[in-house]
Write a protein that holds these residues in place. Sequence first.
Motif, PDB file in Angstrom:
ATOM      1  N   LYS A  73       0.842  -1.202   0.000  1.00 38.62           N
ATOM      2  CA  LYS A  73       0.000   0.000   0.000  1.00 38.62           C
ATOM      3  C   LYS A  73       0.878   1.253   0.000  1.00 38.62           C
ATOM      4  CE  LYS A  73      -3.855   2.115   2.371  1.00 38.62           C
ATOM      5  NZ  LYS A  73      -4.267   2.613   3.640  1.00 38.62           N
ATOM      6  N   ASP A  74       1.892   1.268   0.873  1.00 39.74           N
ATOM      7  CA  ASP A  74       2.808   2.415   0.932  1.00 39.74           C
ATOM      8  C   ASP A  74       3.570   2.586  -0.383  1.00 39.74           C
ATOM      9  OD1 ASP A  74       1.943   2.866   3.510  1.00 39.74           O
ATOM     10  OD2 ASP A  74       3.746   2.038   4.464  1.00 39.74           O
ATOM     11  N   LEU A  75       4.030   1.476  -0.956  1.00 40.10           N
ATOM     12  CA  LEU A  75       4.758   1.545  -2.228  1.00 40.10           C
ATOM     13  C   LEU A  75       3.873   2.106  -3.336  1.00 40.10           C
ATOM     14  CD1 LEU A  75       6.678  -1.865  -2.220  1.00 40.10           C
ATOM     15  CD2 LEU A  75       7.691   0.422  -2.115  1.00 40.10           C
ATOM     16  N   LEU A  76       2.604   1.674  -3.365  1.00 40.76           N
ATOM     17  CA  LEU A  76       1.688   2.136  -4.409  1.00 40.76           C
ATOM     18  C   LEU A  76       1.335   3.616  -4.246  1.00 40.76           C
ATOM     19  CD1 LEU A  76      -0.664  -0.944  -4.805  1.00 40.76           C
ATOM     20  CD2 LEU A  76       1.095  -0.151  -6.395  1.00 40.76           C
ATOM     21  N   GLU A  77       1.301   4.096  -3.011  1.00 39.27           N
ATOM     22  CA  GLU A  77       1.026   5.516  -2.792  1.00 39.27           C
ATOM     23  C   GLU A  77       2.169   6.373  -3.325  1.00 39.27           C
ATOM     24  OE1 GLU A  77       0.047   5.919   1.358  1.00 39.27           O
ATOM     25  OE2 GLU A  77      -1.911   5.011   1.063  1.00 39.27           O
ATOM     26  N   ASP A  78       3.388   5.821  -3.261  1.00 31.28           N
ATOM     27  CA  ASP A  78       4.557   6.545  -3.774  1.00 31.28           C
ATOM     28  C   ASP A  78       4.683   6.437  -5.284  1.00 31.28           C
ATOM     29  OD1 ASP A  78       5.133   7.133  -1.177  1.00 31.28           O
ATOM     30  OD2 ASP A  78       6.680   5.595  -0.954  1.00 31.28           O
ATOM     31  N   GLN A  79       3.946   5.505  -5.877  1.00 28.31           N
ATOM     32  CA  GLN A  79       4.053   5.232  -7.304  1.00 28.31           C
ATOM     33  C   GLN A  79       2.653   5.326  -7.912  1.00 28.31           C
ATOM     34  OE1 GLN A  79       5.344   1.224  -7.961  1.00 28.31           O
ATOM     35  NE2 GLN A  79       6.302   1.735  -9.894  1.00 28.31           N
ATOM     36  N   PRO A  80       2.327   6.452  -8.526  1.00 25.84           N
ATOM     37  CA  PRO A  80       0.973   6.613  -9.053  1.00 25.84           C
ATOM     38  C   PRO A  80       0.641   5.554 -10.105  1.00 25.84           C
ATOM     39  CG  PRO A  80       2.408   8.394  -9.786  1.00 25.84           C
ATOM     40  CD  PRO A  80       3.192   7.561  -8.832  1.00 25.84           C
ATOM     41  N   ASP A  81      -0.619   5.563 -10.547  1.00 26.96           N
ATOM     42  CA  ASP A  81      -1.050   4.593 -11.549  1.00 26.96           C
ATOM     43  C   ASP A  81      -0.020   4.462 -12.652  1.00 26.96           C
ATOM     44  OD1 ASP A  81      -3.283   4.231 -10.133  1.00 26.96           O
ATOM     45  OD2 ASP A  81      -4.676   5.068 -11.603  1.00 26.96           O
ATOM     46  N   GLY A  82       0.068   3.305 -13.180  1.00 31.01           N
ATOM     47  CA  GLY A  82       1.046   3.018 -14.210  1.00 31.01           C
ATOM     48  C   GLY A  82       1.583   1.628 -13.945  1.00 31.01           C
ATOM     49  N   GLU A  83       2.483   1.239 -14.777  1.00 35.57           N
ATOM     50  CA  GLU A  83       3.032  -0.105 -14.677  1.00 35.57           C
ATOM     51  C   GLU A  83       3.664  -0.318 -13.307  1.00 35.57           C
ATOM     52  OE1 GLU A  83       6.296  -2.675 -17.119  1.00 35.57           O
ATOM     53  OE2 GLU A  83       5.058  -1.258 -18.215  1.00 35.57           O
ATOM     54  N   ALA A  84       3.274  -1.403 -12.649  1.00 33.32           N
ATOM     55  CA  ALA A  84       3.819  -1.677 -11.319  1.00 33.32           C
ATOM     56  C   ALA A  84       4.190  -3.153 -11.215  1.00 33.32           C
ATOM     57  CB  ALA A  84       2.803  -1.303 -10.243  1.00 33.32           C
ATOM     58  N   ILE A 128       6.358  -5.260  -8.671  1.00 31.78           N
ATOM     59  CA  ILE A 128       6.970  -5.077  -7.359  1.00 31.78           C
ATOM     60  C   ILE A 128       7.661  -6.360  -6.930  1.00 31.78           C
ATOM     61  CG2 ILE A 128       6.522  -4.576  -4.926  1.00 31.78           C
ATOM     62  CD1 ILE A 128       4.098  -2.913  -5.890  1.00 31.78           C
ATOM     63  N   PRO A 129       8.987  -6.322  -6.783  1.00 32.83           N
ATOM     64  CA  PRO A 129       9.696  -7.504  -6.293  1.00 32.83           C
ATOM     65  C   PRO A 129       9.428  -7.693  -4.799  1.00 32.83           C
ATOM     66  CG  PRO A 129      11.250  -5.766  -6.958  1.00 32.83           C
ATOM     67  CD  PRO A 129       9.868  -5.216  -7.099  1.00 32.83           C
ATOM     68  N   VAL A 130       9.252  -8.937  -4.392  1.00 36.15           N
ATOM     69  CA  VAL A 130       9.054  -9.272  -2.982  1.00 36.15           C
ATOM     70  C   VAL A 130      10.264 -10.134  -2.594  1.00 36.15           C
ATOM     71  CG1 VAL A 130       7.481 -10.269  -1.284  1.00 36.15           C
ATOM     72  CG2 VAL A 130       6.554  -9.249  -3.365  1.00 36.15           C
ATOM     73  N   PRO A 131      11.347  -9.486  -2.162  1.00 36.63           N
ATOM     74  CA  PRO A 131      12.636 -10.166  -2.046  1.00 36.63           C
ATOM     75  C   PRO A 131      12.685 -11.302  -1.020  1.00 36.63           C
ATOM     76  CG  PRO A 131      12.743  -7.955  -1.118  1.00 36.63           C
ATOM     77  CD  PRO A 131      11.414  -8.073  -1.788  1.00 36.63           C
ATOM     78  N   ASN A 132      11.851 -11.278  -0.011  1.00 37.06           N
ATOM     79  CA  ASN A 132      11.966 -12.285   1.053  1.00 37.06           C
ATOM     80  C   ASN A 132      11.011 -13.448   0.902  1.00 37.06           C
ATOM     81  OD1 ASN A 132      13.472 -10.125   1.861  1.00 37.06           O
ATOM     82  ND2 ASN A 132      12.741 -10.088   3.953  1.00 37.06           N
ATOM     83  N   VAL A 138      -0.189 -16.420   0.222  1.00 39.65           N
ATOM     84  CA  VAL A 138      -0.481 -15.066   0.703  1.00 39.65           C
ATOM     85  C   VAL A 138      -1.517 -14.404  -0.212  1.00 39.65           C
ATOM     86  CG1 VAL A 138       0.502 -12.760   1.046  1.00 39.65           C
ATOM     87  CG2 VAL A 138       1.767 -14.791   1.824  1.00 39.65           C
ATOM     88  N   LEU A 139      -1.333 -14.556  -1.512  1.00 45.04           N
ATOM     89  CA  LEU A 139      -2.258 -13.930  -2.459  1.00 45.04           C
ATOM     90  C   LEU A 139      -3.626 -14.583  -2.429  1.00 45.04           C
ATOM     91  CD1 LEU A 139       0.138 -13.188  -5.435  1.00 45.04           C
ATOM     92  CD2 LEU A 139      -0.610 -11.675  -3.599  1.00 45.04           C
ATOM     93  N   ASP A 140      -3.685 -15.893  -2.230  1.00 47.07           N
ATOM     94  CA  ASP A 140      -4.982 -16.560  -2.062  1.00 47.07           C
ATOM     95  C   ASP A 140      -5.748 -15.910  -0.909  1.00 47.07           C
ATOM     96  OD1 ASP A 140      -4.500 -18.337  -4.130  1.00 47.07           O
ATOM     97  OD2 ASP A 140      -4.014 -20.029  -2.824  1.00 47.07           O
ATOM     98  N   ALA A 144       6.213 -14.225   5.657  1.00 45.91           N
ATOM     99  CA  ALA A 144       5.799 -13.385   4.524  1.00 45.91           C
ATOM    100  C   ALA A 144       4.774 -12.345   4.972  1.00 45.91           C
ATOM    101  CB  ALA A 144       5.214 -14.257   3.412  1.00 45.91           C
ATOM    102  N   ALA A 145       3.800 -12.751   5.797  1.00 46.80           N
ATOM    103  CA  ALA A 145       2.773 -11.819   6.282  1.00 46.80           C
ATOM    104  C   ALA A 145       3.419 -10.719   7.126  1.00 46.80           C
ATOM    105  CB  ALA A 145       1.713 -12.560   7.091  1.00 46.80           C
ATOM    106  N   ASN A 146       4.419 -11.084   7.895  1.00 41.01           N
ATOM    107  CA  ASN A 146       5.134 -10.107   8.709  1.00 41.01           C
ATOM    108  C   ASN A 146       5.901  -9.132   7.805  1.00 41.01           C
ATOM    109  OD1 ASN A 146       6.073  -9.060  11.272  1.00 41.01           O
ATOM    110  ND2 ASN A 146       8.053  -9.955  10.741  1.00 41.01           N
ATOM    111  N   PHE A 147       6.657  -9.658   6.845  1.00 38.80           N
ATOM    112  CA  PHE A 147       7.432  -8.817   5.928  1.00 38.80           C
ATOM    113  C   PHE A 147       6.523  -7.871   5.140  1.00 38.80           C
ATOM    114  CE2 PHE A 147       9.120  -8.154   1.611  1.00 38.80           C
ATOM    115  CZ  PHE A 147      10.238  -7.394   1.929  1.00 38.80           C
ATOM    116  N   LEU A 148       5.399  -8.404   4.652  1.00 40.47           N
ATOM    117  CA  LEU A 148       4.487  -7.614   3.821  1.00 40.47           C
ATOM    118  C   LEU A 148       3.517  -6.765   4.652  1.00 40.47           C
ATOM    119  CD1 LEU A 148       3.745 -10.328   1.145  1.00 40.47           C
ATOM    120  CD2 LEU A 148       4.887  -8.136   0.730  1.00 40.47           C
TER     121      LEU A 148
END
Length: 140
Positions: A38-49, A51-55, A64-66, A121-125
């Motif tokens: 959510k924070d990353l998306l607020e910093d990056q307006p609409d457009g191609e996104a 996002i790497p999830v390194p951990n 997690v996505l399910d 993963a839930a903690n990291f994200l």
Amino acid sequence: TLFRSDWSKNIVLQSNDHPKPVEFLVSREAAKMSGLIKDLLEDQPDGEAVIPVPNVSGRTLRYVLDYIEYHYNNRAEPIEKPLKTRIEDVICQWDKTFLFTDLVKNHDEKQHETLIDVIMAANFLNIKDLLDLTCACVAS
């Protein structure tokens, strides 16, 4: 790749699998259950996104996505702390199936490696509802 018009509604999350990360298409609304995204998306307006999830591995990210795709517009009831009863008694059927079919094999707490990966993963994200559910499962 997505058509340009789809980027306004979706993003791609990329796992840390090597040599080739696994990519998952997820709706922006569902992804916002993650405080980090959510924070990353607020910093990056609409457009191609993308996002790497390194951990997080692709296998874990799929779980997690399910969870977030099911719960983002159907929020889980808060789980009381400390848990005064068995986790099965306070969660919805979908969450029971999610926990005890996918994350804990055969209700055997000793076979919970996937559960631990999802907690990390839930903690990291920063996905509070998923972290509460999975931690309560361990406590139960």
